[in-house]
Design a protein around this motif. Structure first.
Motif, PDB file in Angstrom:
ATOM      1  N   UNK A 258     -43.229  -8.254   6.535  1.00 39.63           N
ATOM      2  CA  UNK A 258     -42.101  -8.940   7.167  1.00 39.63           C
ATOM      3  C   UNK A 258     -42.096  -8.785   8.684  1.00 39.63           C
ATOM      4  N   UNK A 259     -43.049  -8.050   9.234  1.00 35.83           N
ATOM      5  CA  UNK A 259     -43.053  -7.785  10.672  1.00 35.83           C
ATOM      6  C   UNK A 259     -43.737  -8.911  11.460  1.00 35.83           C
ATOM      7  N   UNK A 260     -43.377 -10.147  11.140  1.00 36.05           N
ATOM      8  CA  UNK A 260     -43.868 -11.314  11.887  1.00 36.05           C
ATOM      9  C   UNK A 260     -43.034 -11.440  13.159  1.00 36.05           C
ATOM     10  N   UNK A 261     -43.687 -11.704  14.286  1.00 38.31           N
ATOM     11  CA  UNK A 261     -42.993 -11.873  15.564  1.00 38.31           C
ATOM     12  C   UNK A 261     -43.375 -13.217  16.167  1.00 38.31           C
ATOM     13  N   UNK A 262     -42.464 -13.775  16.955  1.00 35.88           N
ATOM     14  CA  UNK A 262     -42.732 -15.064  17.590  1.00 35.88           C
ATOM     15  C   UNK A 262     -42.012 -15.155  18.923  1.00 35.88           C
ATOM     16  N   UNK A 263     -42.477 -16.070  19.759  1.00 41.38           N
ATOM     17  CA  UNK A 263     -41.830 -16.319  21.051  1.00 41.38           C
ATOM     18  C   UNK A 263     -42.213 -17.712  21.527  1.00 41.38           C
ATOM     19  N   UNK A 272     -47.356 -16.265  18.201  1.00 39.60           N
ATOM     20  CA  UNK A 272     -47.076 -15.725  16.870  1.00 39.60           C
ATOM     21  C   UNK A 272     -47.898 -14.461  16.654  1.00 39.60           C
ATOM     22  N   UNK A 273     -47.255 -13.444  16.053  1.00 36.85           N
ATOM     23  CA  UNK A 273     -47.926 -12.185  15.730  1.00 36.85           C
ATOM     24  C   UNK A 273     -47.989 -12.023  14.223  1.00 36.85           C
ATOM     25  N   UNK A 274     -49.203 -11.851  13.695  1.00 38.43           N
ATOM     26  CA  UNK A 274     -49.440 -11.702  12.264  1.00 38.43           C
ATOM     27  C   UNK A 274     -49.661 -10.227  11.945  1.00 38.43           C
ATOM     28  N   UNK A 275     -48.836  -9.595  11.091  1.00 34.63           N
ATOM     29  CA  UNK A 275     -49.092  -8.199  10.719  1.00 34.63           C
ATOM     30  C   UNK A 275     -50.420  -8.080  10.000  1.00 34.63           C
ATOM     31  N   UNK A 286     -52.275  -9.287  14.839  1.00 32.95           N
ATOM     32  CA  UNK A 286     -53.148 -10.253  15.497  1.00 32.95           C
ATOM     33  C   UNK A 286     -52.281 -11.365  16.071  1.00 32.95           C
ATOM     34  N   UNK A 287     -52.537 -11.731  17.324  1.00 32.71           N
ATOM     35  CA  UNK A 287     -51.675 -12.661  18.055  1.00 32.71           C
ATOM     36  C   UNK A 287     -52.350 -14.017  18.203  1.00 32.71           C
ATOM     37  N   UNK A 299     -56.590 -17.964  18.536  1.00 36.62           N
ATOM     38  CA  UNK A 299     -56.347 -16.567  18.913  1.00 36.62           C
ATOM     39  C   UNK A 299     -55.922 -16.451  20.376  1.00 36.62           C
ATOM     40  N   UNK A 300     -54.977 -15.558  20.637  1.00 37.84           N
ATOM     41  CA  UNK A 300     -54.574 -15.239  22.006  1.00 37.84           C
ATOM     42  C   UNK A 300     -55.503 -14.151  22.529  1.00 37.84           C
TER      43      UNK A 300
END
Length: 382
Positions: A258-263, A272-275, A286-287, A299-300
C-alpha cells in the motif's frame, strides 16, 4: 557489522556506497606521493590562485577511511576495532586558509557514572576537548579546539589512541598517516605549511582554492490535489510493466504494497513510486515519470555522484526509504545499513522540469556510531 551482510533491501544501500569506494591500501602508501610542484621565480608575474580540480572519491587505509567531496572538502575517519561504537573525524576545507577540525565520539559504558572530561589520549599524552554541539546525553561528541595540529602529528606517528570520558574506547591508528597524506595530495597541500602531515616550504598561495559548485534550480511548485502518499493506486499503464509486477510480488504484504506514492510535477508530468520490497528498517521504491493519468511510464533516472549506470545491479530509478517533497521539489533517500542509521547513504535530488538532478549526497561505510549529519558529503550544489 558490515554492509556486505545485509538483507536484499539493505544491500541496495550498500551498492550506493560501493560505487564511491576504491580499494585501499595501508601506511606503505605514505611514501608514494608526487614530487613537489616547482615554485615560480620571484621575477614571474603574480598568478591567480589555482582552482582545485577534484572528483568525489573514498579510499580505505587499513582501519581508516578518507573521502573528498566535489567541493574539495575532505574527511578522514578512524574507527574503533571490531565494530565498536567509537570514531575520530578529521575534516578540512580546501584552500590555503582552511584549518583542520577534529571531532570524536563514542557510546559510554552503560554503567559509567558522570560525563567526565572528554579527551583524546595518544601514546599517553592527553589532548583535551570541549563538548561538541551535536552531543547528547548518551552519545557525547568531543572537539579538539586547542592543539589540533599537535594532535594530528601525534596521530600520524602514534601507536595507541583512546577516547576518554565517562568510560574509554580505543580507536585504531592503523592507516591514519596514509589517510592524512592522501588528503594533502588530493587538496594540493603537499610540502606547504598548510599540509596535515607532510609540511614544507612551498608557498601556501600555491594551495588550490575551492571549485565553483554546480547550480541547480528546482522547477516551480504545482498543485498536488489527489496526489500524495496515502490511498494511492498505480495507474493501469504502470501496473502493466513487467518489472512493476515483479516489484508488487516482492511487496505482497499490505503494509508494504500500500506504500504507493505519487506527485504532480507539472501539467504534463506525474511521478509515481512503486514499492519493491522491504527489510527490517528499509523500504525500496522504484520511481517512474508518466504523462497525465499515468500514461507512457518511464523510469525516473536518479544518478549518484558517479553518474547514471555506475552501478551495474541497482536500478537507476530505485531508492531506499525514499520520499518526494512537493514544497521543495526534492526527492530524498536514506539507505540505512543498520537500524540506528549510523551508516549507509543519504541522497537528495531536485526536479528541474527536465529531470531529477542530484543536489546532495553523503555516505558512511562503517557502522561505528557516527551521526548522519557528520558523514562525509560527497556531493553538494548551490
Amino acid at each position: 557489522m558490515t554492509l556486505n551482510g545485509l538483507s536484499r533491501g539493505v544491500a541496495l544501500s550498500a551498492l550506493v556506497l560501493s560505487a564511491l569506494s576504491i580499494a585501499g591500501c595501508g601506511d606503505k602508501d605514505a611514501a608514494k606521493v608526487p614530487a613537489a610542484t616547482q615554485v615560480a621565480s620571484p621575477s614571474a608575474p603574480a598568478a591567480a590562485a589555482p582552482v582545485l580540480q577534484i572528483r568525489p572519491e573514498t579510499k580505505i587505509f587499513r582501519d581508516w577511511s578518507a573521502t573528498c567531496g566535489n567541493d574539495g572538502t575532505c574527511w578522514a575517519f578512524g574507527f574503533a576495532p571490531e565494530f565498536a561504537a567509537g570514531w575520530v573525524r578529521i575534516s578540512l576545507a580546501p584552500g590555503p586558509n582552511a584549518q583542520p577540525q577534529i571531532l570524536f565520539g563514542y557510546w559510554p559504558d552503560g554503567e559509567a557514572k558522570g560525563a567526565g572530561p572528554l579527551s583524546l589520549t595518544i601514546d599517553g599524552r592527553a589532548y583535551p576537548a570541549v563538548l561538541g554541539a551535536a552531543s547528547d546525553a548518551e552519545t557525547p561528541i568531543g572537539e579538539i579546539r586547542e592543539g589540533a595540529r599537535a594532535a594530528l602529528d601525534a596521530m600520524a606517528q602514534g601507536k595507541v589512541m583512546i577516547i576518554r570520558g565517562a568510560s574509554t574506547q580505543e580507536v585504531s591508528l592503523h592507516g591514519a598517516a596514509a589517510a592524512l597524506l592522501w588528503i594533502d595530495e588530493k587538496q594540493g597541500r603537499l610540502d606547504t605549511p598548510t599540509a596535515l602531515i607532510r609540511r614544507g616550504d612551498r608557498p601556501a598561495a600555491l594551495v588550490p582554492i575551492a571549485p565553483s559548485l554546480p547550480t541547480v534550480t528546482p522547477a516551480p511548485a504545482v498543485d498536488q490535489a489527489a496526489f500524495g502518499d496515502q490511498n494511492q493506486r498505480l495507474p493501469a499503464a504502470l501496473r502493466a510493466r513487467t518489472e512493476v509486477g515483479d516489484c508488487l510480488k516482492e511487496s505482497a504484504m499490505p503494509a508494504v504494497s500500500d506504500m504507493v506514492m505519487s506527485a504532480r510535477l507539472d501539467a504534463r508530468t506525474e511521478l509515481w513510486a512503486v514499492p519493491c520490497g522491504s527489510g527490517a528498517y528499509n523500504v525500496t521504491h522504484n520511481w517512474y515519470l508518466t504523462g497525465p493519468g499515468g500514461r507512457d511510464p518511464r523510469p525516473a533516472m536518479l544518478a549518484g555522484s558517479e553518474g547514471p549506470g555506475s552501478d551495474p545491479v541497482m536500478q537507476d530509478n530505485a531508492t531506499v526509504n525514499g520520499a518526494y517533497d512537493p514544497k521543495t521539489r526534492t526527492l530524498s533517500a536514506f539507505a540505512k545499513a543498520r537500524g540506528i542509521g549510523d551508516c549507509g547513504a543519504a541522497q537528495t535530488w531536485a526536479w528541474t522540469g527536465q529531470g531529477f538532478t542530484l543536489t546532495q549526497e553523503s555516505v558512511m561505510g562503517q557502522c561505528a556510531g557516527v551521526p548522519s549529519d557528520l558523514w562525509p558529503v560527497t556531493w553538494r550544489t548551490r
